[in-house]
Design a protein around this motif. Structure first.
Motif, mmCIF file in Angstrom:
data_model
loop_
_atom_site.group_PDB
_atom_site.id
_atom_site.type_symbol
_atom_site.label_atom_id
_atom_site.label_comp_id
_atom_site.label_asym_id
_atom_site.label_seq_id
_atom_site.Cartn_x
_atom_site.Cartn_y
_atom_site.Cartn_z
ATOM 1 N N ILE A 226 6.331 0.952 8.201
ATOM 2 C CA ILE A 226 4.846 0.636 8.274
ATOM 3 C C ILE A 226 4.071 1.525 7.434
ATOM 4 C CG2 ILE A 226 3.132 0.294 9.793
ATOM 5 C CD1 ILE A 226 5.237 -0.667 11.902
ATOM 6 N N PHE A 227 4.358 2.713 7.549
ATOM 7 C CA PHE A 227 3.742 3.789 6.930
ATOM 8 C C PHE A 227 3.788 3.491 5.386
ATOM 9 C CE2 PHE A 227 3.483 8.027 4.335
ATOM 10 C CZ PHE A 227 2.256 8.074 4.735
ATOM 11 N N LEU A 228 4.979 3.102 4.894
ATOM 12 C CA LEU A 228 4.949 3.004 3.510
ATOM 13 C C LEU A 228 4.287 1.702 2.918
ATOM 14 C CD1 LEU A 228 8.949 3.659 2.799
ATOM 15 C CD2 LEU A 228 7.033 5.211 2.199
ATOM 16 N N SER A 229 4.184 0.801 3.788
ATOM 17 C CA SER A 229 3.466 -0.502 3.486
ATOM 18 C C SER A 229 1.880 -0.022 3.581
ATOM 19 C CB SER A 229 3.849 -1.463 4.818
ATOM 20 O OG SER A 229 3.001 -2.914 4.345
ATOM 21 N N TYR A 230 1.499 0.719 4.594
ATOM 22 C CA TYR A 230 0.115 1.048 4.701
ATOM 23 C C TYR A 230 -0.404 1.728 3.264
ATOM 24 C CZ TYR A 230 -0.229 -0.043 9.635
ATOM 25 O OH TYR A 230 -0.316 -0.801 10.971
ATOM 26 N N LEU A 231 0.435 2.771 3.052
ATOM 27 C CA LEU A 231 0.222 3.622 1.898
ATOM 28 C C LEU A 231 0.075 2.772 0.714
ATOM 29 C CD1 LEU A 231 -0.218 6.450 0.782
ATOM 30 C CD2 LEU A 231 2.278 6.785 0.399
ATOM 31 N N ALA A 232 0.973 1.847 0.478
ATOM 32 C CA ALA A 232 0.852 0.756 -0.681
ATOM 33 C C ALA A 232 -0.437 0.129 -0.826
ATOM 34 C CB ALA A 232 2.261 -0.012 -0.755
ATOM 35 N N HIS A 233 -0.919 -0.225 0.350
ATOM 36 C CA HIS A 233 -2.073 -0.926 0.780
ATOM 37 C C HIS A 233 -3.538 -0.240 0.233
ATOM 38 C CE1 HIS A 233 -5.829 -2.544 2.722
ATOM 39 N NE2 HIS A 233 -5.022 -3.607 2.396
ATOM 40 N N LEU A 350 -0.737 6.213 11.730
ATOM 41 C CA LEU A 350 -0.095 6.117 10.306
ATOM 42 C C LEU A 350 -1.149 5.335 9.600
ATOM 43 C CD1 LEU A 350 3.194 4.553 11.624
ATOM 44 C CD2 LEU A 350 2.626 6.891 11.241
ATOM 45 N N ARG A 351 -1.895 4.449 9.959
ATOM 46 C CA ARG A 351 -2.940 3.952 8.949
ATOM 47 C C ARG A 351 -3.971 5.063 8.525
ATOM 48 N NH1 ARG A 351 -4.341 -0.908 7.317
ATOM 49 N NH2 ARG A 351 -3.234 -2.074 8.822
ATOM 50 N N GLY A 352 -4.264 5.580 9.835
ATOM 51 C CA GLY A 352 -5.085 6.982 9.409
ATOM 52 C C GLY A 352 -4.863 7.861 8.445
ATOM 53 N N VAL A 353 -3.456 8.255 8.532
ATOM 54 C CA VAL A 353 -2.838 9.177 7.605
ATOM 55 C C VAL A 353 -2.817 8.737 6.057
ATOM 56 C CG1 VAL A 353 -0.678 10.342 6.783
ATOM 57 C CG2 VAL A 353 -1.594 10.422 9.217
ATOM 58 N N SER A 354 -2.408 7.234 5.974
ATOM 59 C CA SER A 354 -2.435 6.592 4.706
ATOM 60 C C SER A 354 -3.830 6.311 3.949
ATOM 61 C CB SER A 354 -1.822 5.053 4.793
ATOM 62 O OG SER A 354 -2.595 4.498 5.544
ATOM 63 N N GLY A 355 -4.775 6.246 4.967
ATOM 64 C CA GLY A 355 -6.225 6.131 4.576
ATOM 65 C C GLY A 355 -6.859 7.428 4.090
ATOM 66 N N MET A 356 -6.280 8.623 4.416
ATOM 67 C CA MET A 356 -6.488 9.983 4.045
ATOM 68 C C MET A 356 -5.986 10.353 2.736
ATOM 69 S SD MET A 356 -7.142 12.207 7.355
ATOM 70 C CE MET A 356 -5.422 11.868 7.942
ATOM 71 N N VAL A 357 -4.501 9.904 2.702
ATOM 72 C CA VAL A 357 -3.712 10.497 1.476
ATOM 73 C C VAL A 357 -3.828 9.466 0.325
ATOM 74 C CG1 VAL A 357 -1.427 10.776 0.756
ATOM 75 C CG2 VAL A 357 -2.253 11.337 2.927
ATOM 76 N N GLY A 358 -3.940 8.080 0.670
ATOM 77 C CA GLY A 358 -3.771 7.054 -0.269
ATOM 78 C C GLY A 358 -5.074 7.164 -1.252
ATOM 79 N N PRO A 359 -6.319 7.395 -1.197
ATOM 80 C CA PRO A 359 -7.082 7.315 -2.057
ATOM 81 C C PRO A 359 -6.980 8.496 -3.165
ATOM 82 C CG PRO A 359 -8.375 6.907 -0.051
ATOM 83 C CD PRO A 359 -6.869 7.109 0.338
ATOM 84 N N LEU A 360 -6.831 9.696 -2.572
ATOM 85 C CA LEU A 360 -6.392 10.945 -3.357
ATOM 86 C C LEU A 360 -5.276 10.654 -4.179
ATOM 87 C CD1 LEU A 360 -7.275 13.790 -0.827
ATOM 88 C CD2 LEU A 360 -8.782 12.823 -2.768
ATOM 89 N N PHE A 361 -4.196 10.120 -3.713
ATOM 90 C CA PHE A 361 -2.862 9.801 -4.493
ATOM 91 C C PHE A 361 -2.965 8.976 -5.333
ATOM 92 C CE2 PHE A 361 1.349 7.461 -4.178
ATOM 93 C CZ PHE A 361 2.053 8.387 -4.975
ATOM 94 N N PHE A 362 -3.569 7.697 -5.149
ATOM 95 C CA PHE A 362 -3.519 6.934 -6.196
ATOM 96 C C PHE A 362 -4.804 7.110 -7.386
ATOM 97 C CE2 PHE A 362 -1.347 4.371 -3.043
ATOM 98 C CZ PHE A 362 -0.226 3.704 -3.621
#
Length: 408
Positions: A226-233, A350-362
């Motif tokens: 689920i986390f990997l899917s959230y991060l991709a989103h 988990l969505r919250g973690v992806s929401g913090m990491v994802g924008p900076l990552f991508f």
């Protein structure tokens, strides 16, 4: 005597989520402009502040989703949903009246806390729905999200053209009306005998919440998927505008229409395809198809040589919208009635973690990949790889659950 809520309660929860997302979406086109105004027109400073605002909002979601989930397990879903709606409405009033950037920032922090009720709404649906029908109803929640985010920015843009504060007043009105309507209409979904005996603060904090997901190997693997899917989103909001402007030279109007097509496609899938797909093929098969379609869609985004070919990919991305309801449906089988709030709070963390990491990552991937000799689609290609990994881990989780049927 406790009576199980009927279809009207489910309809109200759908409306609640749609209005919450509408209220959040209304601010999307105006919040950065208001920040620019507070920064005296300095776009560079405003861009930095906007990034901080986004990170802080996601952080509040990350910290408070488990808390609200645990409170709903103890005191019931109704008071948490209603108080959240009331809090959001009052917070939007606070933001509408904010005299400075610091006040606006405080309002955004509060918004992150009060908007964390989505996990409670999801637990409400788990309470009133048979396990085999949950994925279909979770798909309707996805459709409610889509409606809110399609209509919200459009409404916010129209109101913001008159005054940047108007969208905040509109969001406040929507949330307060929602709270008032729910006070008279929304019944409780969690019977007293099924509630937790006390608030389990160990699972109501982030680390305890994530530890809840580790109690079963299959659930832990499913949480990773689920986390990997959230991060991709997170690649979608982080890259879409910048990527299409750089690679296809799209102007704002073209980008806006493209985003509307993406949003409509995902809403149609969430609202119209999830339930029949799960009913006919089951949650596992639906999940496999959804993740595979999403991976192919992101690969198409990454390699499309023209904007026209790029816009052939949204239907594949839209099919990926079936993944989250299927994930949710499978995950709820690992929790009892008194634990659904904590489960949803943990998944939302988990969505919250992806929401913090994802924008900076991508955005960093995009920054490093553009220029002479670079591959500007690298960010979307990484998203495709993340979904491929999510599919592999999800299949492992299902295999582990089948090997140990007592865990489900």
């Amino acid at each position: 005597m406790f009576q199980r809520p009927g279809k009207a309660a489910f309809a109200f929860i759908l409306v609640t989520v749609a209005l919450d997302m509408l209220a959040l979406g209304v601010m999307i086109p105006v919040l950065p402009k208001l920040i620019v105004e507070f920064e005296g027109g300095d776009l560079k400073s405003a861009a930095v502040a906007t990034g901080v605002f986004g990170f802080a909002w996601a952080l509040m979601q990350f910290l408070f989703q488990p808390v609200l989930g645990a409170l709903s397990d103890r005191f019931g879903r109704r008071p948490v949903v209603l108080l959240s709606n009331l809090g959001m409405g009052l917070d939007y009033v606070f933001m509408a009246l904010a005299p400075s950037l610091s006040f606006l920032f405080v309002g955004r922090l509060i918004s992150g806390v009060t908007a964390a009720s989505v996990s409670t709404a999801t637990a409400y649906i788990a309470d009133i729905t048979e396990p085999e029908k949950r994925a279909g109803r979770f798909g309707m929640i996805g459709a409610a999200f889509g409606v809110g985010f399609i209509l919200g920015p459009a409404l916010g843009g129209v109101l913001g053209n008159h005054d940047l504060r108007y969208p905040f007043w509109a969001a406040a009105a929507l949330s307060l009306l929602n709270a008032a309507y729910g006070y008279f209409i929304l019944p409780e979904s969690l019977a007293p005998e099924k509630r937790a005996g006390a608030v389990l603060w160990r699972s109501a904090n982030v680390l305890g919440s994530l530890d809840f997901l580790r109690r079963d190997r299959s659930l832990a693997l499913l949480a990773v998927a689920i986390f990997l899917s959230y991060l991709a989103h997170e690649s979608l909001p982080s890259l879409f505008v910048l990527y299409t402007e750089y690679r296809y030279h799209w102007d704002a109007e073209t980008t806006g229409w493209a985003l509307a097509i993406v949003g409509v496609s995902q809403t149609v899938v969430s609202g119209g395809l999830v339930r029949p797909a799960v009913k006919r093929f089951g949650e596992r098969a639906t999940l496999v198809v959804a993740l595979a379609a999403g991976a192919l869609g992101f690969a198409a985004y990454a390699f499309a040589p023209t904007g026209g070919i790029f816009m052939a990919a949204p239907p594949l991305i839209a099919l990926w919208a079936m993944a989250n309801p299927a994930f949710q449906g499978l995950a709820t089988r690992f929790a009892s009635a008194s634990e659904q709030g904590r489960l949803q709070g943990a998944l939302s963390s988990l969505r919250g973690v992806s929401g913090m990491v994802g924008p900076l990552f991508f955005t960093q991937i995009l920054s490093l990949s553009i220029g002479a000799g670079g591959f500007p689609g690298a960010g979307y290609f990484v998203a495709a790889l993340l979904l491929a990994a999510s599919l592999f881990v999800a299949r492992s989780a299902v295999s582990a659950a089948v090997a140990d049927p007592a865990s489900v």
